[in-house]
Design a protein around this motif. Structure first.
Motif, PDB file in Angstrom:
ATOM      1  N   UNK A  76       0.833  -1.202   0.000  1.00  0.00           N
ATOM      2  CA  UNK A  76       0.000   0.000   0.000  1.00  0.00           C
ATOM      3  C   UNK A  76       0.866   1.250   0.000  1.00  0.00           C
ATOM      4  N   UNK A  77       1.956   1.237   0.777  1.00  0.00           N
ATOM      5  CA  UNK A  77       2.858   2.390   0.809  1.00  0.00           C
ATOM      6  C   UNK A  77       3.574   2.583  -0.530  1.00  0.00           C
ATOM      7  N   UNK A  78       3.900   1.490  -1.209  1.00  0.00           N
ATOM      8  CA  UNK A  78       4.500   1.613  -2.540  1.00  0.00           C
ATOM      9  C   UNK A  78       3.531   2.281  -3.513  1.00  0.00           C
ATOM     10  N   UNK A  79       2.251   1.965  -3.391  1.00  0.00           N
ATOM     11  CA  UNK A  79       1.248   2.620  -4.233  1.00  0.00           C
ATOM     12  C   UNK A  79       1.109   4.089  -3.866  1.00  0.00           C
ATOM     13  N   UNK A  80       1.226   4.405  -2.584  1.00  0.00           N
ATOM     14  CA  UNK A  80       1.221   5.809  -2.162  1.00  0.00           C
ATOM     15  C   UNK A  80       2.416   6.536  -2.782  1.00  0.00           C
ATOM     16  N   UNK A  81       3.601   5.916  -2.725  1.00  0.00           N
ATOM     17  CA  UNK A  81       4.806   6.528  -3.292  1.00  0.00           C
ATOM     18  C   UNK A  81       4.654   6.745  -4.793  1.00  0.00           C
ATOM     19  N   UNK A  82       4.083   5.761  -5.486  1.00  0.00           N
ATOM     20  CA  UNK A  82       3.883   5.905  -6.930  1.00  0.00           C
ATOM     21  C   UNK A  82       2.896   7.032  -7.228  1.00  0.00           C
ATOM     22  N   UNK A  83       1.859   7.148  -6.419  1.00  0.00           N
ATOM     23  CA  UNK A  83       0.883   8.224  -6.600  1.00  0.00           C
ATOM     24  C   UNK A  83       1.517   9.590  -6.340  1.00  0.00           C
ATOM     25  N   UNK A  84       2.404   9.668  -5.351  1.00  0.00           N
ATOM     26  CA  UNK A  84       3.109  10.925  -5.088  1.00  0.00           C
ATOM     27  C   UNK A  84       3.954  11.332  -6.287  1.00  0.00           C
ATOM     28  N   UNK A  85       4.584  10.366  -6.925  1.00  0.00           N
ATOM     29  CA  UNK A  85       5.362  10.662  -8.129  1.00  0.00           C
ATOM     30  C   UNK A  85       4.457  11.104  -9.271  1.00  0.00           C
ATOM     31  N   UNK A  86       3.289  10.483  -9.378  1.00  0.00           N
ATOM     32  CA  UNK A  86       2.353  10.816 -10.457  1.00  0.00           C
ATOM     33  C   UNK A  86       1.738  12.195 -10.289  1.00  0.00           C
ATOM     34  N   UNK A  87       1.701  12.703  -9.061  1.00  0.00           N
ATOM     35  CA  UNK A  87       1.014  13.972  -8.785  1.00  0.00           C
ATOM     36  C   UNK A  87       1.957  15.029  -8.222  1.00  0.00           C
ATOM     37  N   UNK A  88       3.262  14.820  -8.364  1.00  0.00           N
ATOM     38  CA  UNK A  88       4.241  15.690  -7.720  1.00  0.00           C
ATOM     39  C   UNK A  88       4.017  17.171  -8.058  1.00  0.00           C
ATOM     40  N   UNK A  89       3.801  17.473  -9.331  1.00  0.00           N
ATOM     41  CA  UNK A  89       3.699  18.863  -9.777  1.00  0.00           C
ATOM     42  C   UNK A  89       2.250  19.327  -9.907  1.00  0.00           C
ATOM     43  N   UNK A  90       1.307  18.560  -9.366  1.00  0.00           N
ATOM     44  CA  UNK A  90      -0.108  18.878  -9.504  1.00  0.00           C
ATOM     45  C   UNK A  90      -0.690  19.295  -8.161  1.00  0.00           C
ATOM     46  N   UNK A  91      -1.771  20.069  -8.173  1.00  0.00           N
ATOM     47  CA  UNK A  91      -2.319  20.596  -6.911  1.00  0.00           C
ATOM     48  C   UNK A  91      -3.012  19.572  -6.034  1.00  0.00           C
ATOM     49  N   UNK A  92      -3.534  18.478  -6.595  1.00  0.00           N
ATOM     50  CA  UNK A  92      -4.285  17.499  -5.819  1.00  0.00           C
ATOM     51  C   UNK A  92      -3.602  16.154  -5.779  1.00  0.00           C
TER      52      UNK A  92
END
Length: 232
Positions: A76-92
């Motif tokens: 689950x944390x790996x998916x959180x990390x991947x999502x953080x990378x996917x949204x790094x430069x985005x507001x949400x």
């Protein structure tokens, strides 16, 4: 069980590396380092339990239930990390999509655990099939809506996401394959061999993957391609 202690050592080394990077974040949000640190700390604790002889039940074949406790949190944390990378430069952060990823991941692991415990052959493979279907749903979310979100970022971040998503996808396909080939499935591989392969796969999936993901982000920052600013 030397391979279990090898795993604990690898998790310790990974946690120390990410702590060092956390002290010098190079423009990468500290939350990403905290997630990366939590993964080997949690996983290392449960593998210590297994190395000391706990975390398993013996029946027709040994079931390491501690692995599933580890995977439920760390995957689950790996998916959180991947999502953080996917949204790094985005507001949400797209919490609904993240909840769908994590929820499907938990359902996948629960199916695998129940399959491991089930004596009836057909029920076991039915649960294994359900878990495999959940994995396909997770991959579809990663390469569908989450990839579309990542595409709205600068090219460097988008390419970093694609590399991280591809590596995670390939590595995660190895888990059901080992389950199928091992004592839980067709028994082509013995318990000791499967345990050793799980150790190697998990080291690469957790510490190795985080090094690649954070390393790419740190490199983008060094080249001035990463939006600055820390997020809590």
């Amino acid at each position: 069980m030397w391979w279990l202690w090898l795993y604990v050592a690898a998790m310790t080394a990974g946690a120390l590396l990410f702590l060092r990077w956390h002290a010098d974040p190079k423009g990468v949000p500290r939350i990403e380092y905290r997630v990366a640190i939590a993964i080997p700390v949690w996983s290392g604790l449960w593998y210590t339990v297994m190395a000391l002889g706990g975390g398993r039940s013996d029946g027709d074949h040994p079931v390491y239930w501690a692995r599933y406790v580890d995977w439920t949190v760390t995957a689950s944390l790996l998916l959180v990390a991947l999502t953080l990378t996917a949204t790094h430069a985005l507001p949400g952060r797209h919490p609904t999509l993240l909840a769908a990823l994590v929820g499907t991941n938990v359902a996948m692991l629960l199916s695998g655990f129940l399959a491991d415990l089930t004596a009836d052959l057909w029920a076991r493979y039915l649960l294994f099939g359900l878990g495999s279907l959940c994995l396909l749903v997770v991959l579809a979310l990663i390469w569908g809506p989450l990839r579309a979100i990542a595409r709205r970022q600068p090219d460097g971040l988008y390419h970093t996401y694609r590399e991280a998503a591809a590596l995670l996808s390939v590595l995660w396909m190895g888990y059901p394959l080992l389950w199928l080939l091992g004592p839980s499935g067709i028994e082509l591989l013995g318990a000791a061999v499967v345990s050793g392969l799980y150790v190697l796969l998990s080291i690469v999936s957790k510490v190795g993957w985080s090094i690649v993901d954070l390393g790419r982000l740190r490199a983008l920052s060094t080249r001035g391609e990463l939006p600055l600013g820390d997020r809590p």
